[in-house]
Design a protein around this motif. Structure first.
Motif, PDB file in Angstrom:
ATOM      1  N   TYR A 184     -13.231  -0.300   0.586  1.00 28.18           N
ATOM      2  CA  TYR A 184     -12.775  -0.797   1.883  1.00 28.18           C
ATOM      3  C   TYR A 184     -11.864   0.190   2.603  1.00 28.18           C
ATOM      4  CZ  TYR A 184     -14.335  -5.360   0.085  1.00 28.18           C
ATOM      5  OH  TYR A 184     -15.073  -6.400  -0.439  1.00 28.18           O
ATOM      6  N   ILE A 185     -11.376   1.189   1.879  1.00 32.46           N
ATOM      7  CA  ILE A 185     -10.473   2.163   2.510  1.00 32.46           C
ATOM      8  C   ILE A 185     -11.262   3.019   3.471  1.00 32.46           C
ATOM      9  CG2 ILE A 185      -8.871   4.069   2.133  1.00 32.46           C
ATOM     10  CD1 ILE A 185      -8.385   2.952  -0.681  1.00 32.46           C
ATOM     11  N   VAL A 225       0.806  -1.227   0.000  1.00 29.96           N
ATOM     12  CA  VAL A 225       0.000   0.000   0.000  1.00 29.96           C
ATOM     13  C   VAL A 225       0.837   1.275   0.000  1.00 29.96           C
ATOM     14  CG1 VAL A 225      -1.912  -1.162   1.165  1.00 29.96           C
ATOM     15  CG2 VAL A 225      -0.235   0.112   2.525  1.00 29.96           C
ATOM     16  N   ALA A 258     -12.113  -3.348  -8.662  1.00 30.93           N
ATOM     17  CA  ALA A 258     -11.222  -2.337  -8.088  1.00 30.93           C
ATOM     18  C   ALA A 258     -12.027  -1.263  -7.367  1.00 30.93           C
ATOM     19  CB  ALA A 258     -10.357  -1.720  -9.174  1.00 30.93           C
ATOM     20  N   HIS A 259     -13.154  -0.880  -7.935  1.00 31.95           N
ATOM     21  CA  HIS A 259     -14.029   0.092  -7.300  1.00 31.95           C
ATOM     22  C   HIS A 259     -14.489  -0.423  -5.941  1.00 31.95           C
ATOM     23  CE1 HIS A 259     -16.986   3.352  -7.034  1.00 31.95           C
ATOM     24  NE2 HIS A 259     -17.865   2.432  -6.652  1.00 31.95           N
ATOM     25  N   ARG A 297     -11.585  -0.318  -3.386  1.00 29.80           N
ATOM     26  CA  ARG A 297     -11.351   1.032  -2.882  1.00 29.80           C
ATOM     27  C   ARG A 297     -12.385   1.414  -1.822  1.00 29.80           C
ATOM     28  NH1 ARG A 297      -8.534   5.067  -4.264  1.00 29.80           N
ATOM     29  NH2 ARG A 297     -10.306   6.512  -4.135  1.00 29.80           N
TER      30      ARG A 297
END
Length: 300
Positions: free
Chosen positions: A298-299, A201, A292-293, A296
């Motif tokens: 989960y951030i 990351v 991928a969306h 993201r």
């Protein structure tokens, strides 16, 4: 975390006096720690080889005084080792016999294995007069040095702590409280897990930014004008390529195993996307974007 009888901590932790910290290294992260601690009412001193950084920190009111070398003794409750990776172990060693019993020591290094192993080795030799807890703020800037320091740098970002298994619970809680007071969100990790996850990351994104900048430069050298067309996406993706080369060479070499493992995963995903493009499989490409969306999302 170890439970048991109350451990000895310096009087600043119990409210016996205003808590006092020493920051070793007034770069971006160390300087930001100095400012953040000042904001929450701590007295702060600092050690940095650059007198200009000490003078500016005093001028801002973030520290009361500073030295170019670690003094013989410092009456402090907390020490933040904000030194370059290659200097962390030396900085740790310099604290032995120079701080009171019950001081809490933490670092800000983006790799935890080396410094945490050193602390464990010292602990196995016999009782140590201070408590070490590894730390890593998951925030920063492509800028470096004290001039870029910001007391709000940690606010709303994850802050990883990697306590040893025998760290007393009340000692750990003291540091957790401070990290939360400066606005960060505490996350716990085992040392090895931290290094593997941070490779993905943080460390690999820097490599990808460098690779993209270099590849685009190659296109431009061949007669194109790609860089003249660079818009927001390219600028944002390559912003971190402006980071300190000296710092990042140390990170890449010292965490090479985890980084190489992450690059293997990256290569696998790139191959999948390349294959989809070669086969004209638009739905597979769209599904990759959808996944991928979701990731993201989960951030926190």
């Amino acid at each position: 975390m170890r439970e048991g009888p109350e451990v000895i901590l310096t009087s600043g932790w119990s409210g016996g006096r205003t808590p006092k910290a020493c920051v070793l290294g007034l770069g971006l992260i160390g300087g930001s720690w100095a400012g953040a601690l000042h904001q929450i009412g701590w007295e702060v001193i600092a050690v940095d080889p650059e007198q200009a950084s000490i003078d500016e920190a005093v001028c801002r009111g973030w520290i009361q005084e500073g030295w170019n070398e670690v003094p013989p003794f410092m009456e402090v409750d907390l020490v933040v080792l904000a030194l370059p990776l290659q200097a962390l172990v030396k900085g740790y060693d310099q604290l032995v016999g120079r701080i009171p019993q019950g001081t809490i020591v933490t670092d800000v290094g983006s790799i935890k294995s080396e410094i945490c192993s050193r602390a464990q080795v010292e602990a196995q030799k016999g009782p140590c007069n201070f408590y070490f807890i590894g730390g890593h703020p998951m925030t920063g800037s492509e800028q470096s040095g004290f001039g870029a320091a910001n007391p709000n740098l940690f606010r709303n970002y994850p802050y990883v702590l990697t306590p040893a298994g025998d760290c007393p619970a009340n000692v750990l809680q003291k540091l957790v409280d401070v990290v939360q007071k400066v606005g960060a969100k505490v996350v716990f990790r085992q040392t090895r897990d931290h290094d593997v996850e941070v490779a993905m990351v943080s460390h690999i994104p820097h490599l990808l930014a460098v690779a993209l900048a270099l590849a685009t430069h190659d296109v431009s050298q061949e007669g194109g004008t790609a860089l003249a067309l660079a818009g927001r996406s390219f600028r944002e993706l390559t912003r971190i390529a402006d980071s300190s080369p000296e710092m990042w060479k140390e990170i890449m070499v010292r965490n090479s195993e985890a980084i190489l493992g992450g690059l293997t995963l990256w290569d696998d995903r790139i191959k999948e996307l390349r294959d989809s493009i070669q086969q004209g499989d638009g739905e597979a490409i769209a599904e990759a974007f959808r996944t991928a969306h979701m990731v993201r999302g989960y951030i926190s």
